[in-house]
Scaffold this motif. Structure first.
Motif, PDB file in Angstrom:
ATOM      1  N   UNK A   1       0.843  -1.204   0.000  1.00 29.61           N
ATOM      2  CA  UNK A   1       0.000   0.000   0.000  1.00 29.61           C
ATOM      3  C   UNK A   1       0.878   1.255   0.000  1.00 29.61           C
ATOM      4  N   UNK A   2       1.983   1.214   0.728  1.00 27.17           N
ATOM      5  CA  UNK A   2       2.910   2.347   0.748  1.00 27.17           C
ATOM      6  C   UNK A   2       3.469   2.597  -0.655  1.00 27.17           C
TER       7      UNK A   2
ATOM      8  N   UNK B   1      -5.831  12.102  10.455  1.00 25.13           N
ATOM      9  CA  UNK B   1      -5.003  13.315  10.390  1.00 25.13           C
ATOM     10  C   UNK B   1      -5.399  14.107   9.139  1.00 25.13           C
ATOM     11  N   UNK B   2      -6.429  14.892   9.240  1.00 27.12           N
ATOM     12  CA  UNK B   2      -6.853  15.682   8.081  1.00 27.12           C
ATOM     13  C   UNK B   2      -7.623  14.833   7.087  1.00 27.12           C
ATOM     14  N   UNK B   3      -7.232  14.924   5.811  1.00 29.82           N
ATOM     15  CA  UNK B   3      -7.968  14.214   4.756  1.00 29.82           C
ATOM     16  C   UNK B   3      -7.683  12.707   4.821  1.00 29.82           C
ATOM     17  N   UNK B   4      -8.568  11.923   4.245  1.00 29.05           N
ATOM     18  CA  UNK B   4      -8.386  10.470   4.158  1.00 29.05           C
ATOM     19  C   UNK B   4      -7.016  10.173   3.535  1.00 29.05           C
ATOM     20  N   UNK B   5      -6.314   9.205   4.108  1.00 28.82           N
ATOM     21  CA  UNK B   5      -4.976   8.854   3.594  1.00 28.82           C
ATOM     22  C   UNK B   5      -4.765   7.344   3.671  1.00 28.82           C
ATOM     23  N   UNK B   6      -3.589   6.927   3.198  1.00 33.97           N
ATOM     24  CA  UNK B   6      -3.218   5.506   3.302  1.00 33.97           C
ATOM     25  C   UNK B   6      -3.201   5.062   4.762  1.00 33.97           C
ATOM     26  N   UNK B   7      -2.983   6.002   5.697  1.00 29.88           N
ATOM     27  CA  UNK B   7      -3.032   5.663   7.120  1.00 29.88           C
ATOM     28  C   UNK B   7      -4.428   5.211   7.512  1.00 29.88           C
ATOM     29  N   UNK B   8      -5.438   5.923   7.022  1.00 34.37           N
ATOM     30  CA  UNK B   8      -6.823   5.526   7.316  1.00 34.37           C
ATOM     31  C   UNK B   8      -7.161   4.205   6.615  1.00 34.37           C
ATOM     32  N   UNK B   9      -6.694   4.073   5.385  1.00 29.70           N
ATOM     33  CA  UNK B   9      -6.995   2.843   4.630  1.00 29.70           C
ATOM     34  C   UNK B   9      -6.480   1.626   5.402  1.00 29.70           C
TER      35      UNK B   9
ATOM     36  N   UNK C   1       2.805  16.333   6.748  1.00 29.82           N
ATOM     37  CA  UNK C   1       1.524  15.622   6.761  1.00 29.82           C
ATOM     38  C   UNK C   1       1.709  14.219   6.167  1.00 29.82           C
ATOM     39  N   UNK C   2       2.561  14.127   5.160  1.00 24.85           N
ATOM     40  CA  UNK C   2       2.862  12.836   4.532  1.00 24.85           C
ATOM     41  C   UNK C   2       3.534  11.898   5.559  1.00 24.85           C
TER      42      UNK C   2
ATOM     43  N   UNK D   1       3.652   6.000  -5.472  1.00 26.79           N
ATOM     44  CA  UNK D   1       3.703   6.101  -6.935  1.00 26.79           C
ATOM     45  C   UNK D   1       2.556   6.896  -7.534  1.00 26.79           C
ATOM     46  N   UNK D   2       1.425   6.918  -6.856  1.00 25.71           N
ATOM     47  CA  UNK D   2       0.219   7.511  -7.437  1.00 25.71           C
ATOM     48  C   UNK D   2      -0.411   8.490  -6.456  1.00 25.71           C
ATOM     49  N   UNK D   3      -0.912   9.587  -6.993  1.00 26.32           N
ATOM     50  CA  UNK D   3      -1.542  10.606  -6.153  1.00 26.32           C
ATOM     51  C   UNK D   3      -2.850  10.089  -5.572  1.00 26.32           C
ATOM     52  N   UNK D   4      -3.184  10.574  -4.376  1.00 30.80           N
ATOM     53  CA  UNK D   4      -4.502  10.293  -3.817  1.00 30.80           C
ATOM     54  C   UNK D   4      -4.495   9.651  -2.447  1.00 30.80           C
ATOM     55  N   UNK D   5      -3.356   9.079  -2.038  1.00 29.30           N
ATOM     56  CA  UNK D   5      -3.361   8.387  -0.751  1.00 29.30           C
ATOM     57  C   UNK D   5      -2.403   8.979   0.272  1.00 29.30           C
ATOM     58  N   UNK D   6      -1.542   9.900  -0.161  1.00 22.67           N
ATOM     59  CA  UNK D   6      -0.628  10.560   0.777  1.00 22.67           C
ATOM     60  C   UNK D   6      -0.616  12.055   0.494  1.00 22.67           C
ATOM     61  N   UNK D   7      -0.625  12.860   1.561  1.00 22.72           N
ATOM     62  CA  UNK D   7      -0.606  14.316   1.359  1.00 22.72           C
ATOM     63  C   UNK D   7       0.687  14.761   0.671  1.00 22.72           C
TER      64      UNK D   7
END
Ligand code: GTB
Length: 217
Positions: A76-77, A157-165, A93-94, A82-88
């Protein structure tokens, strides 16, 4: 370059989305990357061809050209890098989102797995009834801390991220235990994750494998 992941041809959970290919499918759906799935049996994952991809003989694996990965956290990391949308984009924040990915697999998932083992594999042991409440309390103690940190926020932590996933994926395993309902904000957090269109597509795809019915998009 095409992406190929592995998943069970027949998951022991019958398609409840608890096998770990679901979190990889979810990440790929979030970033809009198409992927193929190679279905494998429990026997095949212990054979040399699969062990070359996964030294511990498990699913899922991830192949992209000459890159082969195992461990859902790492997969997942990789997808998120590699692709936008899952990490700030913001560096701090990233880093915090990545911290939550580690917290999910390293701090929250272990007691949850221990509970699964206690319930599924140790029921016939003479010490089972004594041990189970101890294991449940270790889960509760982590959930209490996580619940306090999440508070009334939508995501960690703010917007949905790979951490939430990763965190939602790990918590899903508790669904049937009822423990999660003791923490209404965590139950709502889980529901928000499951309501994401990308999660729904991932869930439907793995369900289709296990029921033999094509997913309805
Ligand atoms: N740490 C690794 C990762 O995150 O990638 C763990 C991978 C793993 O445990 N894979 C499991 C596996 O291949 C499948 S998902 N097991 C076979 C083996 O070890 O021999 C685990 C799983 C299976 C079934 C359910 N279920 O029925 O509810 C839930 C989760």
């Amino acid at each position: 370059m095409s992406i190929i992941i592995t998943a069970f041809e027949r998951s022991p959970d019958g398609g409840r989305g608890l096998a770990r290919d679901t979190r990889v499918r979810w990440a790929l759906e979030e970033v809009g990357q198409p992927y193929e799935v190679r279905l494998v049996s429990f026997r095949a994952i212990k054979e040399p061809a699969h062990l070359a991809l996964h030294p511990f003989g498990q699913i899922p694996t991830y192949e992209e050209g000459d890159l082969a990965l195992f461990e859902t956290g790492a997969i997942v990391f990789h997808i998120a890098q590699r692709h936008a949308g899952l990490l700030p984009v913001d560096a701090n924040a990233r880093a915090r989102a990545i911290t939550w990915m580690f917290a999910a697999v390293n701090t929250i998932e272990p007691p949850i797995l221990e509970l699964g083992t206690a319930r599924l594999l140790e029921g016939d042991k003479p010490w089972h009834n004594e041990r189970l409440p101890l294991v449940e309390d270790r889960v509760r103690s982590r959930l209490k801390q996580l619940s306090a940190r999440l508070d009334d926020a939508d995501w960690l932590d703010g917007a949905f991220s790979a951490g939430d996933l990763m965190m939602v994926s790990v918590l899903l395993r508790l669904r049937l235990s009822g423990i999660l309902d003791e923490y209404p904000n965590l139950a709502a957090y889980l529901a928000r994750g499951e309501a994401r269109p990308a999660y729904k597509r991932a869930f439907a795809a793995q369900l289709a494998v296990n029921t033999g019915k094509p997913p309805t998009r």
